[in-house]
Design an enzyme around this catalytic site. Structure first.
Site, PDB file in Angstrom:
ATOM      1  N   ASP A 233     -12.793 -21.181   5.916  1.00 10.97           N
ATOM      2  CA  ASP A 233     -11.885 -20.282   6.301  1.00 10.97           C
ATOM      3  C   ASP A 233     -12.191 -19.075   6.986  1.00 10.97           C
ATOM      4  OD1 ASP A 233      -8.933 -18.853   6.148  1.00 10.97           O
ATOM      5  OD2 ASP A 233      -9.269 -18.550   4.169  1.00 10.97           O
TER       6      ASP A 233
ATOM      7  N   GLY B 237     -12.903 -17.363  -3.026  1.00 11.14           N
ATOM      8  CA  GLY B 237     -13.495 -18.733  -3.773  1.00 11.14           C
ATOM      9  C   GLY B 237     -11.793 -19.139  -4.184  1.00 11.14           C
TER      10      GLY B 237
ATOM     11  N   LYS C 130      -9.687 -22.050  10.165  1.00 10.52           N
ATOM     12  CA  LYS C 130      -9.243 -21.126  10.183  1.00 10.52           C
ATOM     13  C   LYS C 130      -9.396 -20.652  11.572  1.00 10.52           C
ATOM     14  CE  LYS C 130      -9.341 -17.026   8.720  1.00 10.52           C
ATOM     15  NZ  LYS C 130      -9.057 -16.192   7.811  1.00 10.52           N
TER      16      LYS C 130
ATOM     17  N   ASP D  40     -25.326 -18.801   5.893  1.00 10.61           N
ATOM     18  CA  ASP D  40     -24.855 -18.752   6.360  1.00 10.61           C
ATOM     19  C   ASP D  40     -24.281 -20.096   7.311  1.00 10.61           C
ATOM     20  OD1 ASP D  40     -24.340 -18.038   9.186  1.00 10.61           O
ATOM     21  OD2 ASP D  40     -25.686 -16.855   9.804  1.00 10.61           O
TER      22      ASP D  40
ATOM     23  N   ASP E 298     -20.959 -19.429   1.262  1.00 11.71           N
ATOM     24  CA  ASP E 298     -20.976 -18.144   2.028  1.00 11.71           C
ATOM     25  C   ASP E 298     -22.028 -17.338   2.163  1.00 11.71           C
ATOM     26  OD1 ASP E 298     -17.630 -16.382   2.153  1.00 11.71           O
ATOM     27  OD2 ASP E 298     -19.714 -15.208   2.260  1.00 11.71           O
TER      28      ASP E 298
ATOM     29  N   TRP F 114     -10.327 -20.263  -2.106  1.00 15.81           N
ATOM     30  CA  TRP F 114     -10.134 -21.645  -0.944  1.00 15.81           C
ATOM     31  C   TRP F 114     -10.071 -23.006  -2.561  1.00 15.81           C
ATOM     32  CZ3 TRP F 114      -9.266 -23.307   4.412  1.00 15.81           C
ATOM     33  CH2 TRP F 114      -8.175 -22.668   4.867  1.00 15.81           C
TER      34      TRP F 114
HETATM   35  N1  SAM Z   1     -11.460 -18.767   1.977  1.00 15.53           N
HETATM   36  C1  SAM Z   1     -11.870 -17.594   1.135  1.00 15.53           C
HETATM   37  C2  SAM Z   1     -10.724 -17.272   0.011  1.00 15.53           C
HETATM   38  O1  SAM Z   1      -9.737 -18.508  -0.416  1.00 15.53           O
HETATM   39  O2  SAM Z   1     -10.825 -16.405  -1.084  1.00 15.53           O
HETATM   40  C3  SAM Z   1     -11.571 -16.530   2.198  1.00 15.53           C
HETATM   41  C4  SAM Z   1     -12.496 -16.098   2.854  1.00 15.53           C
HETATM   42  S1  SAM Z   1     -13.049 -14.445   4.025  1.00 15.53           S
HETATM   43  C5  SAM Z   1     -11.184 -14.459   4.931  1.00 15.53           C
HETATM   44  C6  SAM Z   1     -14.330 -14.881   4.782  1.00 15.53           C
HETATM   45  C7  SAM Z   1     -15.359 -15.036   4.916  1.00 15.53           C
HETATM   46  O3  SAM Z   1     -15.803 -15.797   5.776  1.00 15.53           O
HETATM   47  C8  SAM Z   1     -15.773 -13.763   4.252  1.00 15.53           C
HETATM   48  O4  SAM Z   1     -16.394 -14.103   2.532  1.00 15.53           O
HETATM   49  C9  SAM Z   1     -17.276 -13.987   4.792  1.00 15.53           C
HETATM   50  O5  SAM Z   1     -18.757 -13.678   4.007  1.00 15.53           O
HETATM   51  C10 SAM Z   1     -17.617 -15.059   5.341  1.00 15.53           C
HETATM   52  N2  SAM Z   1     -18.230 -16.051   6.270  1.00 15.53           N
HETATM   53  C11 SAM Z   1     -18.028 -15.060   7.707  1.00 15.53           C
HETATM   54  N3  SAM Z   1     -19.423 -15.766   8.857  1.00 15.53           N
HETATM   55  C12 SAM Z   1     -20.117 -16.451   7.984  1.00 15.53           C
HETATM   56  C13 SAM Z   1     -20.993 -17.118   7.987  1.00 15.53           C
HETATM   57  N4  SAM Z   1     -22.133 -17.117   9.470  1.00 15.53           N
HETATM   58  N5  SAM Z   1     -21.736 -18.229   7.375  1.00 15.53           N
HETATM   59  C14 SAM Z   1     -20.807 -18.251   5.828  1.00 15.53           C
HETATM   60  N6  SAM Z   1     -19.648 -17.525   6.062  1.00 15.53           N
HETATM   61  C15 SAM Z   1     -19.438 -16.472   6.922  1.00 15.53           C
END
Ligand code: SAM
Length: 316
Positions: A126, A53, A166, A101, A85, A55
């Site tokens: 991200d 969280g 990203k 998702d 997420d 961002w």
């Molecule tokens: N932007 C976030 C922050 O600042 O705290 C960090 C994001 S983290 C690098 C990547 C996130 O992508 C993870 O929490 C993961 O659960 C989520 N993620 C990956 N595939 C996903 C999907 N298909 N749908 C939703 N979330 C997804």
């Protein structure tokens, strides 16, 4: 790696805890904003792949809280932030959370419902899969997440809006650039100072959403497949299909954030408190249900000699 040594080796990790960010990624979004002014006139934002969280915290602190504290703020007029997420995350003021998702077609519908049928000014993503270390594989899976993000964008972003995503730089970066260019006249790949040089991570900053005339989101994948194929797409720069040789695409690439600021690849000395020791801070908000939780539980159970109960499928 111990907490203190991580604090020493990763200045942004330490600063994040000092400033109350849940993850060091907050600095990446802040530095992208310093360069591209992405929050200007933004009232509705979608944060895709938002957990834990940081961002969303940036969005709350930059958009929601100043509007709420403004003397002429009105309840129904506050910025709306929707964060999505797979993982649940602890609440953040002004952020509506959806556990879901982003590859699911219904995600965009849920967002639009929260915006009362209106569209977003900004979508940020991200998203990252679990990195394997095999660059081609990681780049491929990452690009699938960006395409899922772009699918959401085509449903929820208003014309003229911005999309920040990203990316992992690799051999298909030119292809991705050309695909994004179909929808955004201005696309820049940015590397914030807080993102390690040693990492292949960068961010696509896409401005002025302008889908092709008559575009139907159902045709997205057909349109994207045309880019980089010999029969080409609409855009001249990218249309000939051969993104190499004389048709090589040159991608605008920009380093952003204060270039004299902290270098994420360097170690910095730890500040000492009065008694000469270093006081490491705890993480601001650990993930509340991380994917590795079950693995840790299983490891603990096996070290205590407890066997996992057997699972039976419904039809056995
Ligand atoms: N932007 C976030 C922050 O600042 O705290 C960090 C994001 S983290 C690098 C990547 C996130 O992508 C993870 O929490 C993961 O659960 C989520 N993620 C990956 N595939 C996903 C999907 N298909 N749908 C939703 N979330 C997804």
């Amino acid at each position: 790696m111990g907490k203190a040594s991580r604090d020493k080796r990763d200045i942004y990790y330490r600063k994040a805890k000092e400033e109350g960010w849940r993850a060091r990624s907050a600095f990446k979004l802040l530095q992208i904003d310093e360069e591209f002014n992405i929050f200007e006139a933004v009232k509705r934002v979608v944060d895709l792949c938002a957990a834990p969280g940081s961002w969303s915290q940036v969005l709350s602190r930059k958009l929601y809280l100043p509007a709420k504290l403004s003397p002429d703020s009105r309840e129904g007029d506050l910025p709306l932030i929707v964060a999505i997420d797979l993982q649940p995350m602890a609440p953040i003021e002004g952020v509506i959370q959806v556990q879901g998702d982003i590859t699911n077609a219904r995600t965009a519908e849920v967002v639009i419902r929260h915006f009362d049928g209106c569209k977003a000014d900004l979508v940020v993503c991200d998203g990252a899969p679990d990195v394997t270390g095999l660059h081609d594989m990681d780049e491929f899976v990452q690009s699938q997440l960006i395409l899922a993000g772009l699918t959401v964008v085509t449903h929820v972003l208003k014309e003229g809006g911005k999309f920040i995503a990203k990316i992992f730089r690799g051999k298909d970066t030119s292809l991705l650039y050309c695909q994004l260019k179909l929808f955004f006249p201005v696309v820049t790949f940015a590397k914030p100072k807080s993102s390690r040089n040693s990492s292949i991570e960068a961010f696509a900053v896409c401005e002025n959403y302008s889908p092709p005339e008559g575009f139907n989101p159902k045709d997205l994948h057909r349109l994207l497949e045309k880019v980089g194929s010999p029969w080409g797409g609409e855009d001249q720069d990218c249309s000939s299909g051969w993104l190499e040789g004389p048709n090589k695409v040159y991608i605008p690439f920009l380093a952003c954030g204060d270039l004299n600021g902290y270098d994420s690849d360097r170690s910095y000395p730890l500040p000492k408190v009065a008694d000469g020791t270093y006081q490491s801070l705890d993480p601001v908000q650990p993930p509340i249900a991380p994917p590795y939780k079950r693995a840790l539980e299983m490891k603990k159970a096996s070290s205590q000699g407890i066997r996992e109960p057997e699972k039976h499928s419904l039809d056995s």
